[in-house]
Design a protein around this motif. Structure first.
Motif, mmCIF file in Angstrom:
data_model
loop_
_atom_site.group_PDB
_atom_site.id
_atom_site.type_symbol
_atom_site.label_atom_id
_atom_site.label_comp_id
_atom_site.label_asym_id
_atom_site.label_seq_id
_atom_site.Cartn_x
_atom_site.Cartn_y
_atom_site.Cartn_z
ATOM 1 N N ASP A 14 148.282 54.179 158.554
ATOM 2 C CA ASP A 14 148.052 52.868 157.946
ATOM 3 C C ASP A 14 146.601 52.691 157.505
ATOM 4 N N GLY A 15 146.418 52.037 156.372
ATOM 5 C CA GLY A 15 145.063 51.832 155.869
ATOM 6 C C GLY A 15 144.580 50.394 155.915
ATOM 7 N N HIS A 16 145.346 49.481 156.485
ATOM 8 C CA HIS A 16 144.942 48.063 156.508
ATOM 9 C C HIS A 16 143.809 47.887 157.520
ATOM 10 N N LEU A 63 148.683 48.320 163.156
ATOM 11 C CA LEU A 63 149.590 47.303 162.623
ATOM 12 C C LEU A 63 150.939 47.904 162.247
ATOM 13 N N SER A 64 151.052 49.217 162.408
ATOM 14 C CA SER A 64 152.184 49.901 161.788
ATOM 15 C C SER A 64 153.341 50.178 162.727
ATOM 16 N N GLY A 65 153.192 49.863 164.006
ATOM 17 C CA GLY A 65 154.244 50.204 164.952
ATOM 18 C C GLY A 65 154.046 51.570 165.582
ATOM 19 N N ALA A 66 152.910 52.216 165.298
ATOM 20 C CA ALA A 66 152.682 53.561 165.832
ATOM 21 C C ALA A 66 152.072 53.528 167.233
ATOM 22 N N ILE A 93 149.675 44.312 165.358
ATOM 23 C CA ILE A 93 151.035 43.787 165.458
ATOM 24 C C ILE A 93 151.746 44.576 166.554
#
Lengths: 139, 540
Positions: A14-16, A63-66, A93
């Motif tokens: 993720d890049g956010h 934020l990605s669920g990882a 998240i």
């Protein structure tokens, strides 16, 4: 006096990076020394950076669920390297259902969206290893 | 986690009510604010240059906006079911959310994909996945938007081959490829290659579609992610339009005719909290684009002057605390998008600060649009706020501010050099930090977060994506690899590499690779062999 040293990292694809960057600046403003690793760091790279920088804490933004993949791996690596005393906090998240498991593996601080920066600063200040904490009157 | 320390309460009054900083908005606007405004020159009727009031003379009278709900998760089958539900519930277009490995051009069995397969969107690794994603959906009869950027050309090639196998005519396909790599370097950071070869992929899609898929929107120049990364409305407007200019310039430099490829360029803006500023932003965007296209690029086809845009409500405005408040925020933001003349709209679901939306939450988000469309009466008159002293003033201010930013970027040599110098990235990071500080001090109110706080945890069921999608997708990928002709794959990947070192359009070799069942990861790796990877220097 030595300042609290924190590695802020962004694992996974993720890049956010808004959250990671805002937190890095806020911790710096609060007097901590912050090392921001940038994007797409593997657990190995993050732990390596923390050891090299002699960090007192690691903060990861996911934020990605990882988190269920990244966090256990990171904690296992820290244990392997005898660096269990490095405080690890996670923000992003993170579903409520995953929080107990993260606590179990030794992640003390889990911060969901909307957490104030002051809450995170206070948490790190009071939870890093005792010799890294600022004297009570200075905090 | 509950907010432990509550910042000092914000001042109440006009400022808190509009959510706007006091220096920007005065309590009253009047005729003096519009001095020098010429109706025909600055606004004109809807459908007339410079389209400030809208690109269609009849507004939503001829056709309502497309209600396009972005969705995707897990395996292609799971997402296919959600699409059929959305179409059955009155949704009028599809919008594919891909997972992070797909967005980054990595297969499900790539070590870097661990923990991420199917989490933030649907996993699509090869042609059979794409076929399952659209199973039972006739591609000639729907419009499909695909949010994919770095590997946009590869995913589009897969879509085209699925259409081909359905017997559909490419020239009748309609939909949108996001294909906006510049905002990835600026904001969302899902890039693979360095900017210049990435721009070639973009212009190759422009050229290919102009010949073969003329109804397809080749790009969705996106301010959405720029805003989500922390930009102000003004920065969103300015950087997005300047990105648009960069794409057109690259297209022109590649020998394309503006009147042929620019009409297929579309835009994508955020719909954020500050209601009137958002409406003004869309109006200013239309006006600026019309002038840029006519005067800077000499476009003569009026379709090249008309800015069409999709809007999505602001994900970043959603809160984990008191999540039902998000329904209200989304409704207000959606209303701004409609009043600003959005051509299509996605409304976020109330649970998206907690995870991906449940079926019920996604449906409520669609209902929000349907209430605005069919109950409020708002779509009846075109640009109903046109002529408002306040809205016209905001429109003019945003236009002037955007011109200043665009001049600055021109002076840096264009958007690619500006990105390489880190300029828009820094501007956005500074705004993000200022916003966070304003929330910390209570200068900016977030209901349920720093005002009207309630420590009761939300009683909300969330969608939980487990690791089973990863396993199924990896197994399936293994089967695809077993059943294809490996020499055919190698041959097409070699052709792709050869093409990348030369100058030919990359779409034909990509289509060949897709037909041979080369995976997304393999196609992206072949181009990485030639172009290398982009890395951003970390800065705070």
């Amino acid at each position: 006096m030595r300042r609290i040293r924190v590695v802020i990292a962004k694992p996974g694809l993720d890049g956010h990076d808004r959250g990671a960057k805002v937190i890095a600046r806020s911790l710096r403003d609060a007097g901590m020394e912050v090392i921001y690793t940038g994007l797409r760091q593997t657990p190995e790279q993050i732990v390596e950076a923390a050891l090299q920088e002699d960090a007192d804490a690691i903060g990861v933004s996911i934020l990605s669920g990882a988190h269920n993949h990244v966090c256990p791996r990171m904690m296992a690596l820290l244990a392997e390297k005898g660096a269990r005393d490095v405080l690890v906090v996670v923000g992003g998240i993170i579903p409520d259902a995953d929080i107990p498991r993260l606590r179990e593996i030794g992640i003390e601080g889990v911060f969901q969206p909307g957490t104030s920066m002051q809450t995170i600063v206070d948490f790190i200040t009071t939870h890093v290893r005792a010799d890294a904490r600022p004297p009570a009157d200075a905090s | 986690m509950a907010v432990a320390s509550k910042p000092a309460p914000a001042a109440t009054g006009a400022k808190a009510a509009s959510g706007a900083p006091p220096e920007d908005v005065r309590p009253l606007y009047g005729p003096a604010d519009l001095a020098g405004l010429d109706y025909v020159h600055d606004l004109n009727d809807p459908g007339g240059f410079p389209y400030t009031r809208g690109i269609h003379a009849s507004g939503y009278g001829g056709k309502l906006w497309t209600m396009r709900q972005f969705s995707g998760f897990g395996t292609p089958e799971e997402t296919n079911r959600r699409y059929r539900e959305l179409l059955a519930a009155g949704g009028t277009g599809l919008s594919v959310a891909f997972d992070l490995p797909t967005l980054m051009g990595r297969d499900p069995d790539d070590p870097l994909s661990r923990g991420e397969v199917g989490k933030c969107g649907v996993s699509v690794a090869s042609l059979p996945d794409m076929e399952r994603l659209f199973d039972g959906i006739a591609l000639e009869n729907v419009t499909t938007s695909m949010t994919i950027n770095a590997p946009a050309a590869m995913i589009f090639a897969m879509y085209l081959v699925v259409a081909e196998r359905q017997g559909a005519d490419w020239s009748r396909l309609s939909g949108t490829l996001q294909n906006d790599i510049l905002k990835e370097y600026i904001a969302q950071k899902e890039y693979i290659y360095p900017p210049r070869p990435s721009m070639r992929l973009v212009t190759d899609v422009f050229a290919f579609c102009a010949e073969q898929a003329p109804r397809w929107n080749t790009i969705s120049v996106s301010g959405y992610h720029i805003r989500e990364a922390g930009a102000t409305a003004l920065q969103e407007l300015a950087f997005t339009l300047r990105d648009g200019i960069e794409y057109v310039q690259y297209g022109v430099d590649a020998g394309l005719d503006v009147d042929r490829f620019v009409p297929r360029i579309s835009f994508f803006f955020n719909a954020h909290n500050r209601f009137f500023e958002e409406i003004a932003k869309y109006r200013a965007a239309r006006k600026l684009w019309a002038h840029v296209m006519r005067e800077r690029f000499g476009a003569r086809d009026e379709r090249a002057w008309k800015l069409r845009f999709h809007a999505q409500t602001a994900g970043v405005s959603l809160t984990a605390q008191q999540p039902y408040n998000n329904v209200v925020r989304t409704a207000v933001q959606a209303l701004a998008a409609v009043l600003g003349g959005a051509n299509s709209l996605h409304t976020n679901a109330l649970d998206e600060a907690l995870g991906l939306p449940t079926r019920e939450a996604a449906l409520l988000a669609l209902r929000t649009q349907q209430v605005i469309a069919h109950e409020s009466g708002v779509p009846a008159a075109v640009d109903p706020l046109g002529g408002s002293f306040f809205v016209e003033t905001l429109t003019r201010e945003l236009e002037a501010g955007a011109c200043e930013y665009m001049d600055k970027i021109d002076a840096l040599g264009g958007m690619v050099p500006a990105i390489e110098a880190g300029y828009p990235q820094r501007e956005i990071a500074n705004s993000a930090y200022r916003t966070q500080q304003a929330i910390e001090t209570g200068e900016q109110t977030v209901v349920g977060v720093n005002q009207h706080v309630d420590e009761t945890p939300p009683a909300l069921e969330t969608l939980y994506i487990d690791e089973s999608a990863a396993e199924r997708q990896s197994e399936r990928l293994a089967r695809t690899k077993e059943t294809r002709d490996p020499r055919g794959v190698e041959r097409t990947l070699d052709a792709l590499r050869r093409n990348a070192t030369g100058e030919g359009n990359l779409m034909p070799p990509l289509l060949e690779a897709v037909r041979a069942h080369a995976t997304l990861g393999e196609m992206c790796a072949a181009l990485r062999d030639v172009w290398g990877e982009y890395e951003e220097a970390p800065s705070v």
